[in-house]
Design a protein around this motif. Sequence first.
Motif, PDB file in Angstrom:
ATOM      1  N   HIS A 639       0.738  -1.138   0.044  1.00 44.33           N
ATOM      2  CA  HIS A 639       0.095   0.154   0.058  1.00 44.33           C
ATOM      3  C   HIS A 639       0.752   1.433  -0.122  1.00 44.33           C
ATOM      4  O   HIS A 639       0.521   2.279  -0.682  1.00 44.33           O
ATOM      5  N   TYR A 640       1.742   1.414   0.848  1.00 42.42           N
ATOM      6  CA  TYR A 640       2.701   2.213   0.757  1.00 42.42           C
ATOM      7  C   TYR A 640       4.112   2.006   1.373  1.00 42.42           C
ATOM      8  O   TYR A 640       4.264   0.614   2.055  1.00 42.42           O
ATOM      9  N   LYS A 641       5.082   2.700   1.321  1.00 37.03           N
ATOM     10  CA  LYS A 641       6.409   2.343   1.737  1.00 37.03           C
ATOM     11  C   LYS A 641       6.664   2.451   3.339  1.00 37.03           C
ATOM     12  O   LYS A 641       6.969   3.476   3.902  1.00 37.03           O
ATOM     13  N   SER A 642       6.490   1.255   3.886  1.00 33.72           N
ATOM     14  CA  SER A 642       6.603   1.298   5.710  1.00 33.72           C
ATOM     15  C   SER A 642       6.872  -0.305   5.640  1.00 33.72           C
ATOM     16  O   SER A 642       6.326  -1.202   5.130  1.00 33.72           O
ATOM     17  N   PHE A 643       8.012  -0.541   6.553  1.00 36.44           N
ATOM     18  CA  PHE A 643       8.176  -1.804   6.866  1.00 36.44           C
ATOM     19  C   PHE A 643       7.174  -3.034   7.200  1.00 36.44           C
ATOM     20  O   PHE A 643       7.065  -4.009   6.705  1.00 36.44           O
ATOM     21  N   ASP A 644       5.876  -2.379   7.746  1.00 40.28           N
ATOM     22  CA  ASP A 644       4.908  -3.397   8.127  1.00 40.28           C
ATOM     23  C   ASP A 644       3.854  -3.616   7.301  1.00 40.28           C
ATOM     24  O   ASP A 644       3.144  -4.112   7.500  1.00 40.28           O
ATOM     25  N   GLU A 645       3.980  -2.694   5.977  1.00 38.87           N
ATOM     26  CA  GLU A 645       3.038  -3.081   4.840  1.00 38.87           C
ATOM     27  C   GLU A 645       3.574  -4.059   4.219  1.00 38.87           C
ATOM     28  O   GLU A 645       4.837  -3.936   3.355  1.00 38.87           O
ATOM     29  N   PRO A 646       2.918  -5.473   3.899  1.00 42.60           N
ATOM     30  CA  PRO A 646       3.377  -6.369   3.017  1.00 42.60           C
ATOM     31  C   PRO A 646       3.051  -6.027   1.416  1.00 42.60           C
ATOM     32  O   PRO A 646       2.304  -5.372   1.045  1.00 42.60           O
ATOM     33  N   GLY A 647       3.751  -6.923   0.733  1.00 44.56           N
ATOM     34  CA  GLY A 647       3.618  -6.884  -0.765  1.00 44.56           C
ATOM     35  C   GLY A 647       4.736  -6.358  -1.384  1.00 44.56           C
ATOM     36  O   GLY A 647       5.802  -5.715  -0.876  1.00 44.56           O
ATOM     37  N   TYR A 648       5.004  -6.485  -2.776  1.00 37.57           N
ATOM     38  CA  TYR A 648       5.987  -6.114  -3.567  1.00 37.57           C
ATOM     39  C   TYR A 648       5.761  -4.738  -4.024  1.00 37.57           C
ATOM     40  O   TYR A 648       4.683  -4.104  -3.925  1.00 37.57           O
ATOM     41  N   TYR A 649       6.745  -4.027  -4.527  1.00 34.77           N
ATOM     42  CA  TYR A 649       6.653  -2.780  -4.897  1.00 34.77           C
ATOM     43  C   TYR A 649       7.432  -2.468  -5.838  1.00 34.77           C
ATOM     44  O   TYR A 649       7.870  -1.018  -6.348  1.00 34.77           O
ATOM     45  N   TRP A 650       7.978  -3.156  -6.870  1.00 34.72           N
ATOM     46  CA  TRP A 650       9.005  -3.113  -7.860  1.00 34.72           C
ATOM     47  C   TRP A 650       8.276  -2.191  -9.054  1.00 34.72           C
ATOM     48  O   TRP A 650       8.714  -1.377  -9.864  1.00 34.72           O
ATOM     49  N   GLY A 651       6.878  -2.246  -9.009  1.00 32.23           N
ATOM     50  CA  GLY A 651       6.134  -1.402 -10.048  1.00 32.23           C
ATOM     51  C   GLY A 651       5.658   0.039  -9.583  1.00 32.23           C
ATOM     52  O   GLY A 651       5.345   0.929 -10.303  1.00 32.23           O
ATOM     53  N   ALA A 652       5.080  -0.126  -8.281  1.00 31.18           N
ATOM     54  CA  ALA A 652       4.574   1.027  -7.667  1.00 31.18           C
ATOM     55  C   ALA A 652       4.124   0.779  -5.979  1.00 31.18           C
ATOM     56  O   ALA A 652       4.255  -0.418  -5.931  1.00 31.18           O
ATOM     57  N   PHE A 653       3.833   1.740  -5.497  1.00 31.20           N
ATOM     58  CA  PHE A 653       3.130   1.501  -4.252  1.00 31.20           C
ATOM     59  C   PHE A 653       1.651   1.804  -4.451  1.00 31.20           C
ATOM     60  O   PHE A 653       1.539   2.809  -5.093  1.00 31.20           O
ATOM     61  N   VAL A 654       0.696   1.016  -3.979  1.00 27.52           N
ATOM     62  CA  VAL A 654      -0.878   1.242  -4.493  1.00 27.52           C
ATOM     63  C   VAL A 654      -1.533   1.190  -3.361  1.00 27.52           C
ATOM     64  O   VAL A 654      -1.939   0.050  -3.017  1.00 27.52           O
ATOM     65  N   ASP A 655      -2.053   2.400  -2.717  1.00 30.10           N
ATOM     66  CA  ASP A 655      -2.983   2.430  -1.888  1.00 30.10           C
ATOM     67  C   ASP A 655      -4.353   2.715  -2.488  1.00 30.10           C
ATOM     68  O   ASP A 655      -4.359   2.621  -4.021  1.00 30.10           O
TER      69      ASP A 655
END
Length: 852
Positions: A639-655
Motif C-alpha cells: 500500500h505504501y513504503k513502510s516496513f509493516d506493509e506487505p507486498g511487492y513494490y517493484w512497479g509502484a506503491f498502490v493504496d
Amino acid sequence: MRYYLIVILMAVAFVKVAAKTMEEPQFNAHDLSIVWEPVQNDYKNHQQSLNAITITNNGKKTFPASGWKMYFNSARLIVPATVSGNAKIDFVNGDLFSLTPTSTFTEIKPGQSVRVEFIDDEPVVNITDGPEGFYVVWDNQPDKGYNTGMFTLKPFKPNYAGLVTPAIIYDQNKNIQDVPETQLTKVFPTPVSYKETGGVFNLNKDVAVIFSPEDKFAKELELLKSTIEPLIGSKFKTDLKGGSVKMINILYDGRLDSEAYRLTVNPGNITILASTGAGAFYGIQSLKTLIPASAWAHPQKEIEITCVDVKDAPRFPYRAFMIDVGRNFQPKSEILKVLDVMALYKLNVFHMHLTDDEGWRIEIPSLPELTDVGAKRGHTLDAKHNLPPSHGSGGEIENKTGTGFYTRADFIEILKYADKLHIQVVPEIESPGHARSAIKAMNARYNRLMAEGKKEDAERYLLYDPNDQSQYSSNQYWTDNIMDVSLPSTYNFVETVINDVVGMYKDANVPLKTINFGGDEVPAHVWEKSPAYLALKATHPEIKNTGDLWYYFYGRVNQLVKAKGLYLSGWEEMTLRKTALDGQPFYVPNPDFMPEHLQAEVWNNSLGDGNEDLAYKLANAGYKTVLTCVTNLYFDMAHYKSFDEPGYYWGAFVDIDKPFSFIPFDYFKNSTVDRNGLPINRNIFIGKQRLTDYGKTNIYGLQSAVWGENIKSTQRLEYMLLPRLLGFAERAWSQDPDWATEKNTAKSDSLYQIAWVKFLNVVGKRELPRLSYYADGYNYRVPKPGVVLQDGKYLANEQFPGLTIRYTTDGKDPDAKSKIYNDAVTITSNGVKFRAFDNKGRGSNVSEPVTP
C-alpha cells in the motif's frame, strides 16, 4: 538351523531399524525456530543490505554442526559468501537457495542459537523482502525435506527516501472531512443518476416477490430471494394474498442497454427495469448496497430502505479482476468468495491465472502429469515427481499454498457459480514463458513412457528439447522455464489443453469466449542453441532469428484458438513486434496480428521505464486493449513504503487512492509519484503517445490484479484485495468523473478532493461495515491511523471515516477494549500507541509516533 534363523531375524530387525533411522532423523527439524533480522541498508555504501538469521534449538536434543543443508526461498539474490563465515549460501534455481554449514558452524545445544549473517543484493523495504520457507535436508537422506518450526522477523526501522510515517499519514488524512451518512449516495459504485425521493420501504415478511416460472427474470428473482431473505429471517411471500400490498418485481424494458437497469424504491414497492438478466442482476446488486450495512450483521424483522430513483449503466463492458493461483494456490471456497464480492460491485470478468513456473492448478484429464507433478511443491533437486519449494512453501509436499489444484469438477463448479453471478471466467495458460510447471510435468510423462518403451508417445507433448544448450535467466531467475516453440510437440500440447478446457465449459453449459495464452517475460538468449530452432530456421526462410519465433508461435496458437470459435487474448508482448531504435530494443504494435482481433492486456506502464504509453500505442493501432496498469491496478503491491506493509513494490506503491484516481483515457494526468513514492518528474511524458479518439474506442475495459508470490493465505488475499477493489469498481463501472476531464488544474484538484472525501465516507461508513459480514465476512485491510505531535500532544486521524481509533499509554498494543480516541493525547513516559478498529473489532497495524 535355529542359529541361522536367529541371525536372519536379527538382520531383518537391523534393516528395519536402519530404514526407520533413514525415515526419521534423530533431530526433529520442527524444533528449530528461525528469526530473520534486517540489520543495515546501504551496507558498505552499496545498494544492498546486511541481514541475519538466528537459528534456535527449542528441542531436547543437540542440532549437529554438519551433516545437513538448509534450504529457503528469497525473491532477491544473495551474495554467496556469508559475512559470518559459518555458512555458505548457494543459488539453486528460481527463488530457491541452499545454506551449507562450514567448518566453523557450531552445534546448537537445546536452548542455544547460532547467527548467520549474509548480504542481500537490494535494500530491505518491507516484511516481504526477507527469506522464507526454511527446511532441513539431511546428507544421508537427500530426497527428503523437513520444515523448520516457527519463523518470525525482528521489526526494522529503515531510514530511506519515501518512507511513510504516522505523521505523513496524518498529513494525507487531514483534509478528509466527516460527511453525514444522510448526505451520501447509498448505491455503490456511483450510478449514472441517483435521486432520493423521500420516505422508506419497509422490508419485512409481508413483502411479496412476484414471478412465474416462465418469467424472463425468474433466475435473478430467485437469487434476490436467496440473498435477501436471510436478512429478515423469513421467506418472502409469492402472492398478494393476506393483505400484502408491498412487492418487489423485475420488469422487462427493451429500451435499456444490455447491462443497464433502473431501480425505483417507493414506500409500497421496489421495481427493477432491465432488458437482460445481467441488467436485472446489477439492479439487485444496487438494491443490496442500498440496504443499510448493519442489516448484514444479524437478521432483523424489519429493514428500512431509502426511497430512490436510480438510472444506471456501466462505463466499460469489460470489468475484470485477475487472480494468480499458479504461484500460491487458493482453495475453491475462497474463489467462490472472491466471486461474491466481485459480483456485489458489478465486476463481470474473472481472469484466472491458472499456471505458472511454480504451479499448474487445473486438472487436464488428457495429461494427468500436469497436476500429478506440476501441482505439487516439496523438496526436490530434479523435479521428476514434484516441483521445488517456491515462495516459502517449504520442503514438505503437504502444504496449503504450494500444493493444490482444481479438479475438473471443481472448475466446472466455479464456472457455474460465476455464470450465475453474470461473471465470465477467462482461463490463462501461460506460454511460452512462465511454463516451468508444464515443462517438468511433460518431462515426467516422457520419462514414464520411455520406461515403457513408448518413444513416439513419450515425445508427443514434450515442451523442452533435452539437447538445447541455450543459457538464459528469467525475471524470476529460472533457467529452464520457457517452452521450446520450435518443437511440433509444443502445439500438440497447446491443442490438447485447449480441447480439455473447452470441454469443461461445455459440460458446465457456460460460454467461453477467449483463452489467455500469456506471452509475458520471455528472457534474452532463449532458444538460441535449440536443435529444433535451427531445424525450423532451415526450412522457414521467414524466421531470421529467435525473435521471429514469437510471431510463429502466436500465429499457430491463434489458429488453434480460432478453430474452437474463440479469440486469443494475452499480455501486451503477444501483440508487439520486437525491433530496435538507435541500437536499443524497441517494441511497436505488430501489424500482422491487427486483423485477428486479439485482446491485449497491458500491465507495463512503469513510470520512468520508457513504456508509459504502451497501452495507448496498442489502442491507437487498433488492438482491443484492457488496461491492467501496474501503477494503479496491481493489488499485490504494498500500500505504501513502510516496513509493516506487505507486498511487492517493484512497479509502484498502490493504496486505494491509486485505483480511485486512475483516469483510463489519460492516466498521465494523475500520475504524481514514481515507483518509490517520490514526486515524479513529468518530463518522462514528453513525446509519449496520447490516446486518440479512435484509440478510446479500443479501450475495452479495466482489469485489477493480485499476483500470488506473497499471497500465502486467504486472509492475506483479502487484505491485499479489499478495500482497493472498491476504488477499482468505481472507475470501471461509474461514468467519467468531472475532475478527470476538467482542464483547469486547480479546479480539477478541487473537484477531485470533493469526490475523494465522499468516496472515503461511503467506503468507511457503508461498505466496510457491510464487508465485515457479507459472505461470512472479509479480512479487508484496516489502515493504521495518522499521528502527529502538536503543542506537546498527539493528534490522530483515519483514512476512512467510520472506523474507531483506540490508544494506549502503557506500552502495550491497543486492542478492541482500549480507550477510544476523541481528542489529543498527552505524552507519557511509556509512549503512546494508536490503532484503528472496524465494526467487528479487527485492528490495523500499530501507529507508534516517535517520542521526543
